[in-house]
Design an enzyme around this catalytic site. Structure first.
Site, PDB file in Angstrom:
ATOM      1  N   TYR A   1      -8.123  19.139  38.181  1.00 48.70           N
ATOM      2  CA  TYR A   1      -8.269  17.794  37.614  1.00 48.70           C
ATOM      3  C   TYR A   1      -9.007  17.753  36.282  1.00 48.70           C
ATOM      4  O   TYR A   1      -9.491  16.702  35.873  1.00 48.70           O
ATOM      5  CB  TYR A   1      -8.988  16.895  38.624  1.00 48.70           C
ATOM      6  CG  TYR A   1      -8.280  16.812  39.950  1.00 48.70           C
ATOM      7  CD1 TYR A   1      -6.938  16.448  40.020  1.00 48.70           C
ATOM      8  CD2 TYR A   1      -8.931  17.145  41.130  1.00 48.70           C
ATOM      9  CE1 TYR A   1      -6.274  16.391  41.230  1.00 48.70           C
ATOM     10  CE2 TYR A   1      -8.269  17.088  42.347  1.00 48.70           C
ATOM     11  CZ  TYR A   1      -6.947  16.715  42.390  1.00 48.70           C
ATOM     12  OH  TYR A   1      -6.296  16.672  43.604  1.00 48.70           O
TER      13      TYR A   1
ATOM     14  N   SER B   1     -11.712  17.471  48.070  1.00 52.29           N
ATOM     15  CA  SER B   1     -10.255  17.343  48.078  1.00 52.29           C
ATOM     16  C   SER B   1      -9.615  18.694  47.739  1.00 52.29           C
ATOM     17  O   SER B   1      -9.853  19.685  48.437  1.00 52.29           O
ATOM     18  CB  SER B   1      -9.829  16.246  47.106  1.00 52.29           C
ATOM     19  OG  SER B   1      -8.510  15.838  47.361  1.00 52.29           O
ATOM     20  N   TYR B   2      -8.814  18.774  46.671  1.00 51.75           N
ATOM     21  CA  TYR B   2      -8.188  20.053  46.312  1.00 51.75           C
ATOM     22  C   TYR B   2      -9.259  21.117  46.092  1.00 51.75           C
ATOM     23  O   TYR B   2      -9.073  22.292  46.418  1.00 51.75           O
ATOM     24  CB  TYR B   2      -7.334  19.882  45.052  1.00 51.75           C
ATOM     25  CG  TYR B   2      -6.420  21.047  44.755  1.00 51.75           C
ATOM     26  CD1 TYR B   2      -5.055  20.969  45.019  1.00 51.75           C
ATOM     27  CD2 TYR B   2      -6.904  22.234  44.197  1.00 51.75           C
ATOM     28  CE1 TYR B   2      -4.206  22.042  44.745  1.00 51.75           C
ATOM     29  CE2 TYR B   2      -6.072  23.305  43.923  1.00 51.75           C
ATOM     30  CZ  TYR B   2      -4.715  23.206  44.201  1.00 51.75           C
ATOM     31  OH  TYR B   2      -3.877  24.272  43.943  1.00 51.75           O
TER      32      TYR B   2
ATOM     33  N   TRP C   1       0.075  11.573  44.475  1.00 51.51           N
ATOM     34  CA  TRP C   1      -0.714  12.592  43.788  1.00 51.51           C
ATOM     35  C   TRP C   1       0.123  13.318  42.735  1.00 51.51           C
ATOM     36  O   TRP C   1      -0.332  13.508  41.597  1.00 51.51           O
ATOM     37  CB  TRP C   1      -1.244  13.567  44.838  1.00 51.51           C
ATOM     38  CG  TRP C   1      -1.988  14.754  44.346  1.00 51.51           C
ATOM     39  CD1 TRP C   1      -3.278  14.795  43.887  1.00 51.51           C
ATOM     40  CD2 TRP C   1      -1.511  16.107  44.283  1.00 51.51           C
ATOM     41  NE1 TRP C   1      -3.637  16.084  43.549  1.00 51.51           N
ATOM     42  CE2 TRP C   1      -2.570  16.910  43.794  1.00 51.51           C
ATOM     43  CE3 TRP C   1      -0.300  16.715  44.617  1.00 51.51           C
ATOM     44  CZ2 TRP C   1      -2.440  18.286  43.608  1.00 51.51           C
ATOM     45  CZ3 TRP C   1      -0.170  18.084  44.442  1.00 51.51           C
ATOM     46  CH2 TRP C   1      -1.229  18.852  43.935  1.00 51.51           C
TER      47      TRP C   1
ATOM     48  N   ASP D   1     -11.171   8.393  55.159  1.00 51.39           N
ATOM     49  CA  ASP D   1     -10.586   9.423  54.310  1.00 51.39           C
ATOM     50  C   ASP D   1      -9.254   9.867  54.899  1.00 51.39           C
ATOM     51  O   ASP D   1      -9.058   9.845  56.123  1.00 51.39           O
ATOM     52  CB  ASP D   1     -11.543  10.616  54.210  1.00 51.39           C
ATOM     53  CG  ASP D   1     -10.936  11.791  53.464  1.00 51.39           C
ATOM     54  OD1 ASP D   1     -10.228  11.542  52.477  1.00 51.39           O
ATOM     55  OD2 ASP D   1     -11.180  12.939  53.875  1.00 51.39           O
TER      56      ASP D   1
ATOM     57  N   HIS E   1     -11.693   8.424  50.680  1.00 49.75           N
ATOM     58  CA  HIS E   1     -11.559   9.685  49.961  1.00 49.75           C
ATOM     59  C   HIS E   1     -12.388   9.680  48.677  1.00 49.75           C
ATOM     60  O   HIS E   1     -12.852  10.734  48.234  1.00 49.75           O
ATOM     61  CB  HIS E   1     -10.084   9.933  49.630  1.00 49.75           C
ATOM     62  CG  HIS E   1      -9.772  11.332  49.202  1.00 49.75           C
ATOM     63  ND1 HIS E   1      -9.801  12.393  50.064  1.00 49.75           N
ATOM     64  CD2 HIS E   1      -9.418  11.847  47.990  1.00 49.75           C
ATOM     65  CE1 HIS E   1      -9.468  13.519  49.420  1.00 49.75           C
ATOM     66  NE2 HIS E   1      -9.252  13.203  48.161  1.00 49.75           N
TER      67      HIS E   1
END
Length: 564
Positions: free
Chosen positions: A39, A106-107, A153, A240, A275
């Site tokens: 990101y 997250s990722y 996403w 989430d 999230h």
């Protein structure tokens, strides 16, 4: 602190990843914390400054194929090898004292897990937030139904940078507008936007691999717990998208960690969060001052965590292994394990009393097991996939400021394709903390359909707040490794995993169950044809009639984890 930008770290195949290094002033060597992100490393949050101020060298790296890094981006595919190579490079630097930790959400949580399964030398501890345990179940699919947050996403977070990189590489300006998230989610066939073919082919692969199997296992953290040799602090929120995944990561390491020491040093925090929103404040509910991550001291817990495992300081990050926020009671609760050992799993049956035979399914939910053998106790509704039951809040990441979290379901419950079952007002508090499951006896007129279930807390004033939900795709009722179509007009027992929650149903409140056949766009729509859903056009979708049964022979029931 001193900052070195865009250090190009070579991977084993020669691809170089852009890396920023933040070093506390006057520090020549010290412990290192790593975040690897798709990101854009230039936009890291408060953690970089906080960790550096606290005496850690902080590494932030663009993963392969993203922003300033070289290579081609393929989600999760290179994170195992690249994560390991990155740690080996850091270990070789004179400013690293041999103690390494990882962080990120997250990722970025996935990049941590996929690095840790290699058991890299020097890795001491991880903090993984709102992340996955399996790249199939819970991230891309749920009980066979396609989760659509990854389509959002791909459209919103991945394609814009992919377009920028392509323009720089080719010198050709992309003239087509970037995909609009709402349009992408509504499109039939699925992922039909032309930019998905040019910049999101990985998503087409995900659609083609709709069963659990080797394709997904290669990038699934839960395939490598037995080689993760570090303590892990797992953090998520009840709203989430990765609630079940976070809980499974904690439980998986407690069970499969390679040593007793590792198994005994797994920790879990679950707040009233989404999230991306860790405040505990929503448009229709405020869970109180202590609900926010700031006020409950989450950053201090993180700092103590790293100080204990990376600096060897005699500190206690948390008083117990598990800390959960109980909504309704609006308090934090410390527990020794998850699920909570004292939990009693109590069935609540769809009751044949009230209006349970009406087409609206405005029926009762009761702890009394059905005694009638009359199999005419059935509620029927029409499911039209082109007018699907909408997503209203919950564990989602969708367009719209108020799309996530505890939303009032009253308007949605008025729909003719939603069955509603409610207890009498409670005569005492009922504390529900743990996994929620629905055993639903149902049938359909077609070869395939979906069934969804929602758990709702009904206030005395009528407001009905969603707590958690689940879905099952009919063709995957026997498991997600193989498709088995339904036989029309045959009653099946569908087991619906509804995730988990922590909520105090207060005296005077009511417990509500909602049954439907869509939750869109949280999940993709079932076309009801039994065919290849991702490639079907709108005109191929079919309306069907679905039936829910409740009798002695077909005791449809909601299983709640009661802890008081």
């Amino acid at each position: 602190m001193r900052v070195m930008k865009n250090i190009m770290v070579p991977m084993n195949d020669g691809v170089k990843l852009a890396t920023d290094i933040y070093t506390p002033e006057n520090m020549t060597t010290g412990p290192v914390l790593i975040a690897r992100t798709p990101y854009n490393k230039d936009f890291m949050d408060e953690h970089v400054m906080k960790f550096a101020e606290h005496g850690y060298i902080v590494i932030v790296q663009d993963v392969r194929g993203r922003y300033s890094s070289e290579g081609k981006f393929n989600p999760h595919a290179h994170e195992k090898e690249d994560g390991l190579t990155n740690i080996q490079w850091i270990n070789a630097q004179k400013w690293c004292n041999g103690h390494i930790g990882t962080f990120g959400a997250s990722y970025l949580g996935g990049t941590q897990w996929l690095t840790a399964v290699n058991n890299p030398e020097g890795l001491d501890a991880m903090i993984t937030e709102v992340t996955f345990d399996d790249t199939y179940e819970g991230m891309t699919y749920q009980s066979g139904a396609k989760i659509l947050h990854d389509l959002r996403w791909a459209a919103a977070s991945i394609i814009p940078d992919a377009v920028r990189r392509a323009e720089e590489e080719t010198g050709i300006k992309e003239t087509r507008p970037l995909p609009d998230v709402d349009t992408v989610l509504e499109a039939l066939p699925m992922a039909a936007h032309p930019m998905m073919d040019d910049y999101g082919l990985f998503y087409k692969e995900w659609l083609a691999n709709n069963t659990q199997g080797d394709y997904w296992k290669k990038t699934a953290p839960n395939q490598g717990y037995d080689n993760v040799h570090v303590p892990v602090l797992n953090i998520s929120g009840w709203y989430d998208i990765f609630v079940p995944s976070t809980l499974r990561n904690y439980m998986g390491m407690k069970k499969e960690g390679p040593t007793e020491e590792v198994r005994n040093n797994q920790y879990l925090i679950m707040g009233p969060w989404t999230h991306m929103n860790f405040t505990g404040v929503f448009p229709e509910i405020d869970y109180g001052e202590q609900a926010s991550s700031l006020n409950m001291g989450l950053m201090d817990i993180k700092l103590r965590w790293y100080d204990k495992w990376m600096k060897g300081l005699d500190v206690v990050p948390m008083p117990t292994h598990v800390k959960v926020f109980v909504m309704g009671a609006n308090r934090w609760q410390d527990e020794e394990d998850w699920p909570i050992p004292r939990t009693e799993y109590k069935p609540y049956y769809i009751d044949s009393k009230g209006k349970a035979n009406s087409s609206s399914g405005d029926g009762r939910l009761s702890t009394t097991e059905p005694v009638s053998s009359n199999n005419e106790h059935v509620d029927t509704y029409t499911y039209d996939p082109l007018e699907p039951t909408p997503t209203v809040g919950g564990q989602v990441i969708l367009p719209g400021e108020n799309a996530m979290g505890p939303r009032d379901q009253q308007e949605m419950e008025k729909r003719s394709d939603v069955l509603v079952y409610t207890t009498e007002p409670l005569d005492k508090d009922v504390e529900v903390i743990g996994p929620v499951t629905m055993h639903l006896y149902a049938s359909t007129k077609t070869l395939d359909t979906d069934f969804t279930a929602k758990l709702v807390d009904v206030n005395p004033d009528g407001r009905a707040f969603l707590l958690t939900d689940g879905i099952v795709r009919g063709r995957f009722r026997e498991g997600t490794d193989e498709e088995v179509l339904l036989t029309p007009d045959t009653v099946y027992e569908f087991v619906i995993d509804m995730g988990a929650t922590a909520n105090l149903f207060k005296k005077g409140h009511q417990i509500r169950l909602e049954i439907a056949s869509a939750n869109f766009p949280k999940f993709n729509r079932n076309s009801n044809t039994g065919g290849d859903i991702p490639n079907e056009k709108a005109e191929e979708y079919r309306t069907t009639i679905n039936s829910v049964y409740h009798s002695k022979l077909y005791p449809s029931k909601l299983i709640l984890p009661i802890t008081n």
